[in-house]
Design a protein around this motif. Sequence first.
Motif, PDB file in Angstrom:
ATOM      1  N   SER A 123     -57.901 -68.462  95.990  1.00  0.00           N
ATOM      2  CA  SER A 123     -58.571 -68.935  97.207  1.00  0.00           C
ATOM      3  C   SER A 123     -59.873 -68.195  97.479  1.00  0.00           C
ATOM      4  O   SER A 123     -60.747 -68.705  98.156  1.00  0.00           O
ATOM      5  N   MET A 124     -59.996 -66.977  96.961  1.00  0.00           N
ATOM      6  CA  MET A 124     -61.251 -66.248  97.141  1.00  0.00           C
ATOM      7  C   MET A 124     -61.429 -65.166  96.093  1.00  0.00           C
ATOM      8  O   MET A 124     -60.457 -64.612  95.587  1.00  0.00           O
ATOM      9  N   SER A 145     -57.731 -63.441  95.409  1.00  0.00           N
ATOM     10  CA  SER A 145     -56.650 -63.701  96.351  1.00  0.00           C
ATOM     11  C   SER A 145     -55.937 -65.006  96.016  1.00  0.00           C
ATOM     12  O   SER A 145     -56.572 -66.031  95.772  1.00  0.00           O
ATOM     13  N   VAL A 146     -54.592 -64.946  96.008  1.00  0.00           N
ATOM     14  CA  VAL A 146     -53.748 -66.119  95.785  1.00  0.00           C
ATOM     15  C   VAL A 146     -52.639 -66.082  96.840  1.00  0.00           C
ATOM     16  O   VAL A 146     -51.793 -65.184  96.799  1.00  0.00           O
ATOM     17  N   THR A 147     -52.634 -67.012  97.766  1.00  0.00           N
ATOM     18  CA  THR A 147     -51.713 -67.077  98.908  1.00  0.00           C
ATOM     19  C   THR A 147     -51.571 -65.720  99.580  1.00  0.00           C
ATOM     20  O   THR A 147     -52.479 -65.284 100.247  1.00  0.00           O
ATOM     21  N   HIS A 189     -54.980 -59.734  93.623  1.00  0.00           N
ATOM     22  CA  HIS A 189     -54.963 -59.129  92.292  1.00  0.00           C
ATOM     23  C   HIS A 189     -56.317 -58.471  92.067  1.00  0.00           C
ATOM     24  O   HIS A 189     -57.366 -59.098  92.275  1.00  0.00           O
ATOM     25  N   PHE A 190     -56.303 -57.211  91.653  1.00  0.00           N
ATOM     26  CA  PHE A 190     -57.533 -56.448  91.449  1.00  0.00           C
ATOM     27  C   PHE A 190     -57.787 -56.296  89.950  1.00  0.00           C
ATOM     28  O   PHE A 190     -56.935 -55.792  89.216  1.00  0.00           O
ATOM     29  N   SER A 196     -50.336 -66.287 104.232  1.00  0.00           N
ATOM     30  CA  SER A 196     -51.498 -66.311 103.341  1.00  0.00           C
ATOM     31  C   SER A 196     -52.617 -65.395 103.839  1.00  0.00           C
ATOM     32  O   SER A 196     -52.689 -65.055 105.015  1.00  0.00           O
ATOM     33  N   ILE A 197     -53.473 -65.031 102.898  1.00  0.00           N
ATOM     34  CA  ILE A 197     -54.593 -64.135 103.193  1.00  0.00           C
ATOM     35  C   ILE A 197     -55.804 -64.969 103.596  1.00  0.00           C
ATOM     36  O   ILE A 197     -56.166 -65.924 102.920  1.00  0.00           O
TER      37      ILE A 197
END
Length: 196
Positions: free
Chosen positions: A101-102, A115-117, A121-122, A146-147
């Motif tokens: 999503s971002m 970002s996923v829900t 993840h870095f 969600s974020i």
Amino acid sequence: ILLDDEIEGKIMASSDYSFRKIGSEVPVLSDEASLFDPLCPPSKPLAVSERFRLLFVAHPKGFCVTKTADVMTAAEKVEVEGKCSSIQEFSLVDVPLENVSMLSLSSDDALLAASVTNEVHFFAVSALLHKEQKPSFSISLDDFISIKDVCWSKILAKEYLILSADGKLYHGSGQGPLNLVAEGVDCGMPCIYLCI
């Protein structure tokens, strides 16, 4: 300036800025059937690293890392020839990670947050340049909400804020645990970050 007027041409300039169109649109994927859900598009599908001259571009099945110069060359090729390869085809690496999503890049361009829900993840940018597709580390919100946004500190490279869709604001530092710092937050991240 009349907003309904269209201005054709390559260069528009003024005394303090200049815009130059470079070529035409470059497709992200070669498969045109693979498009984002129009009802739920990503909020930040693009991140730009000026330091490494890279673009990070989200697509429905993950994200691509490509050189900015390669995209510019492809854009010029589309304008001249009417077609070119997709960003996915000439990318340095295509990371499989559905429903991104971002994308957000740290202030020192060292880490990319995807970002996923309710998860972030870095990815180390240096690892992506070596075609590593796995994240360096990941964090998730416990409540599966969600974020809404991820914002990096401009001063401390590994410090970041996460805003959840239900208005909870978390502070994180590197791989350390998230700390809840506020609830009921409904303003934008830039305002939030100035307040903390």
